[in-house]
Write an enzyme that holds these catalytic residues in place. Structure first.
Site, PDB file in Angstrom:
ATOM      1  N   SER A 116     -13.481  20.474 -10.467  1.00  0.00           N
ATOM      2  CA  SER A 116     -14.444  21.484 -10.893  1.00  0.00           C
ATOM      3  C   SER A 116     -14.394  22.704  -9.986  1.00  0.00           C
ATOM      4  CB  SER A 116     -15.860  20.920 -10.817  1.00  0.00           C
ATOM      5  OG  SER A 116     -15.969  19.755 -11.572  1.00  0.00           O
ATOM      6  N   HIS A 137      -9.225  21.875 -16.691  1.00  0.00           N
ATOM      7  CA  HIS A 137     -10.628  21.574 -16.406  1.00  0.00           C
ATOM      8  C   HIS A 137     -11.450  21.444 -17.688  1.00  0.00           C
ATOM      9  CE1 HIS A 137     -14.778  22.777 -14.846  1.00  0.00           C
ATOM     10  NE2 HIS A 137     -14.550  21.530 -14.479  1.00  0.00           N
TER      11      HIS A 137
HETATM   12  P1  NAD Z   1     -17.226   9.781 -11.879  1.00  0.00           P
HETATM   13  O1  NAD Z   1     -17.868   9.414 -10.587  1.00  0.00           O
HETATM   14  O2  NAD Z   1     -17.932   9.508 -13.164  1.00  0.00           O
HETATM   15  O3  NAD Z   1     -15.784   9.026 -11.990  1.00  0.00           O
HETATM   16  C1  NAD Z   1     -14.829   9.048 -10.976  1.00  0.00           C
HETATM   17  C2  NAD Z   1     -13.966   7.781 -11.123  1.00  0.00           C
HETATM   18  O4  NAD Z   1     -12.857   7.889 -10.225  1.00  0.00           O
HETATM   19  C3  NAD Z   1     -14.705   6.488 -10.764  1.00  0.00           C
HETATM   20  O5  NAD Z   1     -14.562   5.564 -11.835  1.00  0.00           O
HETATM   21  C4  NAD Z   1     -13.987   5.981  -9.496  1.00  0.00           C
HETATM   22  O6  NAD Z   1     -13.884   4.572  -9.449  1.00  0.00           O
HETATM   23  C5  NAD Z   1     -12.622   6.612  -9.659  1.00  0.00           C
HETATM   24  N1  NAD Z   1     -11.908   6.817  -8.407  1.00  0.00           N
HETATM   25  C6  NAD Z   1     -12.389   7.330  -7.241  1.00  0.00           C
HETATM   26  N2  NAD Z   1     -11.401   7.393  -6.327  1.00  0.00           N
HETATM   27  C7  NAD Z   1     -10.274   6.926  -6.941  1.00  0.00           C
HETATM   28  C8  NAD Z   1      -8.928   6.762  -6.529  1.00  0.00           C
HETATM   29  N3  NAD Z   1      -8.548   7.083  -5.306  1.00  0.00           N
HETATM   30  N4  NAD Z   1      -8.048   6.268  -7.433  1.00  0.00           N
HETATM   31  C9  NAD Z   1      -8.440   5.942  -8.677  1.00  0.00           C
HETATM   32  N5  NAD Z   1      -9.706   6.079  -9.128  1.00  0.00           N
HETATM   33  C10 NAD Z   1     -10.598   6.557  -8.258  1.00  0.00           C
HETATM   34  O7  NAD Z   1     -16.827  11.320 -11.733  1.00  0.00           O
HETATM   35  P2  NAD Z   1     -16.641  12.402 -12.919  1.00  0.00           P
HETATM   36  O8  NAD Z   1     -17.948  13.014 -13.237  1.00  0.00           O
HETATM   37  O9  NAD Z   1     -15.825  11.772 -14.000  1.00  0.00           O
HETATM   38  O10 NAD Z   1     -15.789  13.524 -12.138  1.00  0.00           O
HETATM   39  C11 NAD Z   1     -14.414  13.346 -11.886  1.00  0.00           C
HETATM   40  C12 NAD Z   1     -13.776  14.696 -11.573  1.00  0.00           C
HETATM   41  O11 NAD Z   1     -13.987  15.581 -12.680  1.00  0.00           O
HETATM   42  C13 NAD Z   1     -14.310  15.416 -10.331  1.00  0.00           C
HETATM   43  O12 NAD Z   1     -13.263  16.134  -9.735  1.00  0.00           O
HETATM   44  C14 NAD Z   1     -15.348  16.363 -10.923  1.00  0.00           C
HETATM   45  O13 NAD Z   1     -15.576  17.483 -10.105  1.00  0.00           O
HETATM   46  C15 NAD Z   1     -14.661  16.756 -12.220  1.00  0.00           C
HETATM   47  N6  NAD Z   1     -15.559  17.215 -13.291  1.00  0.00           N
HETATM   48  C16 NAD Z   1     -16.780  16.628 -13.485  1.00  0.00           C
HETATM   49  C17 NAD Z   1     -17.609  17.086 -14.514  1.00  0.00           C
HETATM   50  C18 NAD Z   1     -18.975  16.479 -14.749  1.00  0.00           C
HETATM   51  O14 NAD Z   1     -19.805  17.141 -15.398  1.00  0.00           O
HETATM   52  N7  NAD Z   1     -19.244  15.259 -14.290  1.00  0.00           N
HETATM   53  C19 NAD Z   1     -17.171  18.116 -15.350  1.00  0.00           C
HETATM   54  C20 NAD Z   1     -15.894  18.661 -15.162  1.00  0.00           C
HETATM   55  C21 NAD Z   1     -15.096  18.205 -14.117  1.00  0.00           C
END
Ligand code: NAD
Length: 281
Positions: A116, A137
């Protein structure tokens, strides 16, 4: 083209659904078996619901579900043409994952991050072949949100941004190509927006529900800022604010708030943990 997704949380599961619906075989990888299980159940439920509502042919829904395979070893990415990472928003962790991914994927495989706010150039710098690295993204929830930001790094080879834009378009999304700057377009605008909403709350101007009501009922926003931060998750949202603030050399326009920091530290992440600005228990 087979697509690998790293991280099966909110974003990884949603992206897996999008690309599976578009016809790609998908390998969904996570270190956490429970997260993989939740993602599988979630994707199945979402697609079958669409079929029940008549928005998707039920045979197409079942075919998309069957295209998503989960895995706990990166070796499953050996035949991928594209790998999209959606794990925790921490630079060192993302860099380490891409070093491991590069050891198993073909030389032609494009590598993408769903970060993000982190610099695409800094994640690409950890790769042996940074010219094949790009930001893709998505917004949450990925199956519903049309906008996708495509972000080439300074190292990205000429042409990859246009190819990625065309690919994302073929998934039924509306991509925009933007420069590799902190927060890109939407998350940059969103930082002062959330920050000002929290300042209103801290100053006692109105409570969270009133501010949300004003923006949804009167301002035409689909969700108010507090409901939206609770939906995104304060773990994710706080880290993004902290990262944008730092990346802009501590420009006060992007300053994080103690109110959100305390929610983050307490584990009150919002909807996902049952408690944030609102109580969901
Ligand atoms: P989340 O916490 O829901 O999911 C993250 C997942 O990654 C978890 O299941 C965790 O077990 C896994 N994980 C962590 N470290 C790992 C590793 N080393 N190897 C494999 N798996 C691993 O997070 P999210 O909300 O899905 O966000 C993920 C990414 O997307 C971040 O970079 C975030 O900034 C970005 N993002 C989030 C949103 C949002 O609104 N939540 C929107 C756009 C982008």
């Amino acid at each position: 083209m087979t697509i690998g997704i790293i991280g099966s949380g909110a974003m990884g599961a949603g992206i897996a659904q999008v690309v599976a619906q578009a016809g790609h075989p998908v390998f969904l990888f996570d270190l956490n078996a429970a997260a993989l299980q939740r993602a599988t159940v979630g994707i199945g439920t979402n697609l079958r619901k669409l079929a029940e509502k008549g928005k998707l042919d039920s045979a197409d829904a079942e075919a998309a579900i069957a295209r998503v395979r989960t895995c706990s070893e990166l070796q499953c990415f050996a035949a991928c043409g594209l790998v999209i990472e959606a794990i925790v928003e921490e630079l060192g962790v993302k860099q380490a994952v891409f070093r491991d991914v590069e050891a198993v994927v073909p030389a032609s495989c494009v590598l993408a991050t769903n970060t993000s706010s982190l610099s695409i150039a800094s994640i690409a710098a950890a790769c042996q072949r940074p010219e094949r690295f790009i930001g893709i993204h998505f917004f949450n929830p990925a199956p519903l949100m049309q906008l996708v930001e495509v972000i080439p790094a300074v190292q990205t080879r000429a042409g990859l941004a246009d190819e990625t834009k065309a690919l994302v378009q073929s998934w039924g999304k509306l991509p925009v190509v933007c420069k590799d700057t902190p927060g890109f377009i939407v998350n940059r605008i969103a930082r002062p927006y959330y920050g000002e909403a929290i300042r209103l709350l801290e100053e006692g101007v109105a409570d969270a529900a009133t501010i949300d009501w004003a923006l949804t009922e009167l301002g035409g926003f689909r969700m108010g800022p507090f409901a939206l931060m609770d939906f995104i998750g304060h773990d994710v949202n706080y880290r993004v604010t902290e990262s944008v603030f730092t990346a802009f050399f501590f420009d006060p326009r992007f300053k994080p708030s103690f109110t959100q920091k305390r929610l983050f530290e307490a584990g009150y992440y919002g909807r996902k943990s049952g408690r944030g600005f609102y109580d969901y228990r």
